[in-house]
Design a protein around this motif. Sequence first.
Motif, PDB file in Angstrom:
ATOM      1  N   SER A  12     -43.601  -6.572-101.869  1.00  0.00           N
ATOM      2  CA  SER A  12     -44.240  -5.409-101.250  1.00  0.00           C
ATOM      3  C   SER A  12     -43.178  -4.441-100.740  1.00  0.00           C
ATOM      4  CB  SER A  12     -45.121  -5.857-100.087  1.00  0.00           C
ATOM      5  OG  SER A  12     -44.320  -6.279 -98.993  1.00  0.00           O
ATOM      6  N   PRO A  13     -43.529  -3.143-100.640  1.00  0.00           N
ATOM      7  CA  PRO A  13     -42.580  -2.186-100.066  1.00  0.00           C
ATOM      8  C   PRO A  13     -42.154  -2.556 -98.653  1.00  0.00           C
ATOM      9  CG  PRO A  13     -44.344  -1.024-101.206  1.00  0.00           C
ATOM     10  CD  PRO A  13     -44.735  -2.476-101.168  1.00  0.00           C
ATOM     11  N   PRO A 136     -48.057   1.218 -97.745  1.00  0.00           N
ATOM     12  CA  PRO A 136     -48.555   0.338 -96.697  1.00  0.00           C
ATOM     13  C   PRO A 136     -48.500   0.962 -95.315  1.00  0.00           C
ATOM     14  CG  PRO A 136     -46.337  -0.291 -97.302  1.00  0.00           C
ATOM     15  CD  PRO A 136     -46.738   0.807 -98.250  1.00  0.00           C
ATOM     16  N   VAL A 137     -47.769   2.068 -95.178  1.00  0.00           N
ATOM     17  CA  VAL A 137     -47.653   2.750 -93.884  1.00  0.00           C
ATOM     18  C   VAL A 137     -48.378   4.084 -93.997  1.00  0.00           C
ATOM     19  CG1 VAL A 137     -46.066   3.743 -92.209  1.00  0.00           C
ATOM     20  CG2 VAL A 137     -45.459   1.626 -93.381  1.00  0.00           C
ATOM     21  N   THR A 139     -50.096   5.489 -90.990  1.00  0.00           N
ATOM     22  CA  THR A 139     -50.277   6.105 -89.668  1.00  0.00           C
ATOM     23  C   THR A 139     -48.994   5.973 -88.863  1.00  0.00           C
ATOM     24  OG1 THR A 139     -51.037   4.080 -88.570  1.00  0.00           O
ATOM     25  CG2 THR A 139     -52.711   5.422 -89.707  1.00  0.00           C
ATOM     26  N   LEU A 140     -48.903   6.775 -87.812  1.00  0.00           N
ATOM     27  CA  LEU A 140     -47.743   6.696 -86.934  1.00  0.00           C
ATOM     28  C   LEU A 140     -47.694   5.343 -86.235  1.00  0.00           C
ATOM     29  CD1 LEU A 140     -45.300   8.001 -85.593  1.00  0.00           C
ATOM     30  CD2 LEU A 140     -46.847   9.014 -83.903  1.00  0.00           C
ATOM     31  N   ALA A 141     -48.849   4.783 -85.909  1.00  0.00           N
ATOM     32  CA  ALA A 141     -48.875   3.476 -85.252  1.00  0.00           C
ATOM     33  C   ALA A 141     -48.299   2.400 -86.167  1.00  0.00           C
ATOM     34  CB  ALA A 141     -50.306   3.123 -84.855  1.00  0.00           C
ATOM     35  N   GLN A 142     -48.648   2.445 -87.457  1.00  0.00           N
ATOM     36  CA  GLN A 142     -48.104   1.476 -88.409  1.00  0.00           C
ATOM     37  C   GLN A 142     -46.599   1.667 -88.573  1.00  0.00           C
ATOM     38  OE1 GLN A 142     -50.654   2.431 -91.749  1.00  0.00           O
ATOM     39  NE2 GLN A 142     -51.942   0.621 -91.410  1.00  0.00           N
ATOM     40  N   ALA A 166     -38.015   6.410 -96.962  1.00  0.00           N
ATOM     41  CA  ALA A 166     -38.980   6.724 -98.008  1.00  0.00           C
ATOM     42  C   ALA A 166     -40.403   6.488 -97.525  1.00  0.00           C
ATOM     43  CB  ALA A 166     -38.687   5.882 -99.245  1.00  0.00           C
ATOM     44  N   LEU A 167     -40.634   5.354 -96.848  1.00  0.00           N
ATOM     45  CA  LEU A 167     -41.974   5.076 -96.335  1.00  0.00           C
ATOM     46  C   LEU A 167     -42.403   6.127 -95.321  1.00  0.00           C
ATOM     47  CD1 LEU A 167     -41.927   1.188 -95.833  1.00  0.00           C
ATOM     48  CD2 LEU A 167     -43.094   2.478 -97.624  1.00  0.00           C
TER      49      LEU A 167
END
Length: 259
Positions: A12-13, A136-137, A139-142, A166-167
Amino acid sequence: MVLDTALDDTGSPLRRTVEEAATAETAFNRFTAWCAASEDCALHGKDAAAEYDALVARADREPIPTGGTAHRPLTGEDIREATQDYLTMSGLFWPELAKAVALARQGDAVDFTRDPDDTLDPVQVQVPACLDNARPVRTLAQLTDLRKELFRVSPHLGGAVRSYKALAGCLGWPEPAVPVKAGARVNGAPPALILQSTHQALAPYQAGPAMAAQLPGSVVLAREGDDYSMFLVSQCAREATNRYLTTRALPAPGTTCTT
């Protein structure tokens, strides 16, 4: 085909980002150990890790000027982001990183505005990261949760590595991703030669065997060291590469270059 450092896209990334952060942190620790042992390091005789951490903390409190008006002053995060590329080739860039830290400690962070490896345009990195991989990211919370994990495995660099950038850079992209699944065996291709450093700031050694498993018959030639481009710095890797490209003869599995 010769692959001079392979990446592993089979996971996974998120996993790749955490592994890259840990790999870069190990490279940083090896850099500071080199500083302690070598008089070629501008920080020799000092605690290089402490000097770096103090620089980053200072820049986070008050951004450090870059010696003119061409570039805005740098924050600690800016300095962390610029550090990984300085770690990719020990003989060429480690002395420059030590000089950059020493100069910035004196109030001029200009060396952290220069990319020692200018072979990749940022857009060239960002576009496939956002379109070819799952995101997979979202939101700012994630992103904040991920950064906490990256600080855990990378306390000096804070996880400010290419994969993390990058994410973060994919947040808010209007185009949906169409993930490309990696890991399938490539049938019918000739065996490849894969060069992989035992220590390196961008990819762990295990990425080499992961790539070789997708290309049946391929061989990983390990090189004991810290460098990203082994063909440039290793006579052993150059000789093996030239031999393979002219005769198709691969080194024996398990071979390690020490020069």
